[in-house]
Design a protein around this motif. Structure first.
Motif, PDB file in Angstrom:
ATOM      1  N   TYR A  50       0.872  -1.179   0.000  1.00  0.00           N
ATOM      2  CA  TYR A  50       0.000   0.000   0.000  1.00  0.00           C
ATOM      3  C   TYR A  50       0.910   1.230   0.000  1.00  0.00           C
ATOM      4  N   ILE A  51       0.740   2.111  -0.981  1.00  0.00           N
ATOM      5  CA  ILE A  51       1.681   3.214  -1.197  1.00  0.00           C
ATOM      6  C   ILE A  51       0.928   4.530  -1.179  1.00  0.00           C
ATOM      7  N   ASP A  52       1.439   5.481  -0.398  1.00  0.00           N
ATOM      8  CA  ASP A  52       0.885   6.843  -0.368  1.00  0.00           C
ATOM      9  C   ASP A  52       2.026   7.828  -0.603  1.00  0.00           C
ATOM     10  N   LEU A  53       1.828   8.792  -1.506  1.00  0.00           N
ATOM     11  CA  LEU A  53       2.891   9.739  -1.848  1.00  0.00           C
ATOM     12  C   LEU A  53       3.018  10.812  -0.778  1.00  0.00           C
ATOM     13  N   ASP A  54       4.263  11.101  -0.373  1.00  0.00           N
ATOM     14  CA  ASP A  54       4.543  12.160   0.588  1.00  0.00           C
ATOM     15  C   ASP A  54       4.847  13.441  -0.179  1.00  0.00           C
ATOM     16  N   GLY A  55       4.198  14.534   0.200  1.00  0.00           N
ATOM     17  CA  GLY A  55       4.472  15.811  -0.443  1.00  0.00           C
ATOM     18  C   GLY A  55       3.680  16.066  -1.707  1.00  0.00           C
ATOM     19  N   PHE A  56       2.797  15.140  -2.067  1.00  0.00           N
ATOM     20  CA  PHE A  56       2.029  15.327  -3.307  1.00  0.00           C
ATOM     21  C   PHE A  56       1.053  16.480  -3.181  1.00  0.00           C
ATOM     22  N   LYS A  57       0.401  16.603  -2.044  1.00  0.00           N
ATOM     23  CA  LYS A  57      -0.585  17.673  -1.866  1.00  0.00           C
ATOM     24  C   LYS A  57       0.078  19.041  -1.987  1.00  0.00           C
ATOM     25  N   ALA A  58       1.304  19.176  -1.489  1.00  0.00           N
ATOM     26  CA  ALA A  58       2.014  20.456  -1.600  1.00  0.00           C
ATOM     27  C   ALA A  58       2.279  20.800  -3.062  1.00  0.00           C
TER      28      ALA A  58
END
Length: 545
Positions: free
Chosen positions: A411-419
């Motif tokens: 399960y992968i979630d991107l860090d910093g994508f929302k920024a």
């Protein structure tokens, strides 16, 4: 009759037989043409109406549940990104519903119009309720009535009474009434603590706090009664302040009882009541209507396929019979063969259309990766395949590798994508998602499956894993690859990935239960591990322990 036949020569009889044969073959040809025409009409309905309508109904259901998910995120974050995403989902819902109506209008004889009218009413109803939910999110006083009472009544009275107590304390100090000063100090202490506990209860809604409120409320009353006994020692200003405190105390306690009764009840939040009483029942009703609509289209497609198969079989028999009966009418046979080829071509087009529709329904349009529906279907099949292999091996005598095969789930979630999305723009966000998808596919094996679950969330299904070290190696490579810089329009963008993983032989999986429960369990394990990776600093992977 026999005398009449003898009048005709052999040549005339042959000509007559040929004419009869030609008439019979012409009749067969006409029947074949009608059959071909009916077949083409059915193919047109299946490809242009039934399948698109079924797909649109499924997409409408997906849009609604996604819109509620985005709405929930907005109620927590209250940011422009989720609000814009929610508006996009509402537009998707309206456009999909319009497409459903247009498809129904193409075939008025079908009984879908009334159902679509009900669906339209339910859609409008849910959207109206969602608007009410957004209004409540912007107005805490309306959403939580007890907070409104606190803002309009309790807090103004509390501020006024603080001033009264301070004035009374000052007047007593000026009059040098040392015997009364401790009583006023007690009154101020109890009053300050009462107001503090009231605020604490309204903020956190903890039942033990009510006991503390009652305790300090009693303390205020006792302190006031002690001062009442000493009224004869006070001057007119002090008595006026004491009377004013008594009047405000009564008003404050009346408002406090009202606020606590509301806040302690089941209806203390208006948005929860709206969700429970209006949105959830309406959504269930809408889902049921859409399921009926999808089932109806599936039945029509099935019936059409059966009819098509029958018509194709009859057409082939007719052509075969025509060829066997008379080679002399080769031109007609060629014509029928041409029609048959045309029919087969239409069928191939129909199958290709089915394949494209299936691919569209099971793949993400932006990244071209498999989507949530494909992910759920493949995960289900992988558990079934694992069961089949285990049962097959259990029948062998040398059963040393029963548990050697398993698969992994990342399960992968991107860090910093929302920024990136907020600061650089959605185009940059789309660029990041596409590049991340390419990098991930370059890291994993050909037998593995990379899926985009939605937003910046991805999942990877790893086939034929023999050791957990293999999962860790792939997770490490994914972290390194994803965290490499991204060059976008002369800008360098940086995101990373937090990865959580589990595997199909995990000792905490309910292996004795049905596949559905195991799917939910392994997804929850991987998701939990992913959040552990985020909490531990991001740009890393974590295994569910």
């Amino acid at each position: 009759m026999m005398n009449m036949l003898t009048r005709f020569s052999l040549k005339q009889k042959a000509i007559a037989a040929t004419i009869v044969l030609v008439l019979v073959l012409l009749s067969i040809t006409l029947v074949s043409l009608v059959s071909f025409s009916s077949t083409q009409e059915r193919l047109t309905k299946v490809t242009s109406q039934y399948q698109p309508k079924m797909l649109s109904a499924m997409q409408l259901t997906s849009h609604f549940y996604h819109s509620l998910s985005v709405l929930g995120n907005y109620l927590i974050e209250k940011d422009d990104y989720n609000m814009n995403l929610y508006r996009e989902k509402v537009n998707d819902i309206n456009s999909t519903l319009t497409e459903l109506v247009n498809l129904t209008n193409l075939n008025p004889e079908l009984d879908d119009s009334e159902q679509l009218l009900r669906i339209r009413q339910l859609v409008d109803k849910i959207i109206t309720h969602n608007i009410s939910m957004l209004e409540l999110a912007q107005n805490n006083n309306k959403n939580m009535p007890a907070i409104g009472i606190a803002s309009s009544k309790l807090e103004p009275i509390a501020i006024n009474m603080n001033q009264i107590v301070n004035d009374l304390l000052l007047a007593t100090a000026i009059n040098e009434q040392q015997s009364i000063l401790p009583l006023i100090e007690d009154l101020r202490y109890n009053w300050i603590m009462l107001v503090s506990e009231v605020r604490n209860y309204l903020a956190f809604r903890q039942l033990p706090t009510i006991d503390e409120i009652a305790l300090f409320k009693t303390g205020v009353n006792q302190s006031f009664e002690a001062l009442e006994i000493r009224r004869y020692e006070m001057d007119d200003d002090q008595l006026d302040l004491l009377d004013e405190f008594e009047a405000n105390t009564a008003a404050y306690q009346a408002a406090l009882v009202q606020a606590i009764n509301i806040h302690a009840g089941n209806n203390w939040r208006a948005d929860r009541q709206l969700m429970k009483q209006n949105i959830t029942p309406t959504l269930k009703e809408l889902t049921k209507e859409l399921e009926v609509l999808v089932t109806k289209q599936q039945r029509r497609i099935h019936e059409s396929n059966l009819a098509l198969s029958k018509q194709i079989s009859e057409a082939e028999n007719t052509i075969r019979f025509s060829i066997q009966v008379a080679l002399a009418i080769a031109l007609l046979v060629i014509f029928l063969s041409f029609k048959n080829k045309r029919l087969l071509s239409d069928i191939l087009i129909h199958k290709e259309s089915e394949r494209k529709l299936f691919h569209k329904a099971h793949h993400d349009t932006l990244t071209k990766l498999a989507n949530r529906a494909f992910f759920d279907d493949r995960l289900f099949k992988m558990f079934l395949d694992q069961e089949t292999r285990s049962k097959r091996r259990s029948k062998r005598e040398n059963n040393l590798e029963i548990n050697s095969y398993f698969f992994g789930l990342l399960y992968i979630d991107l860090d910093g994508f929302k920024a990136v999305n907020d600061n650089v723009g959605h185009d940059a966000g789309d660029f990041i998602l596409i590049e991340v998808a390419k990098r991930m596919k370059n890291v994993v094996r050909n037998s593995d499956i990379v899926c985009r679950l939605g937003g910046d969330e991805f999942a990877v299904l790893l086939n034929d894993i023999n050791h957990i070290n293999s999962i860790e190696k792939i997770s490490e490579n994914l972290c390194k690859t994803i965290s490499q810089p991204y060059h976008y329009k002369e800008q360098v963008l940086n995101v990373s990935a937090s990865i959580g993983f589990s595997y199909s032989r995990h000792p905490q999986l309910p292996l004795h239960k049905k596949v559905k429960f195991r799917m939910e369990a392994i997804i929850k394990q991987a998701d939990t591990a992913m959040y552990h990776a985020k909490e531990n600093g991001k740009n890393q992977y974590a295994q569910f322990k």
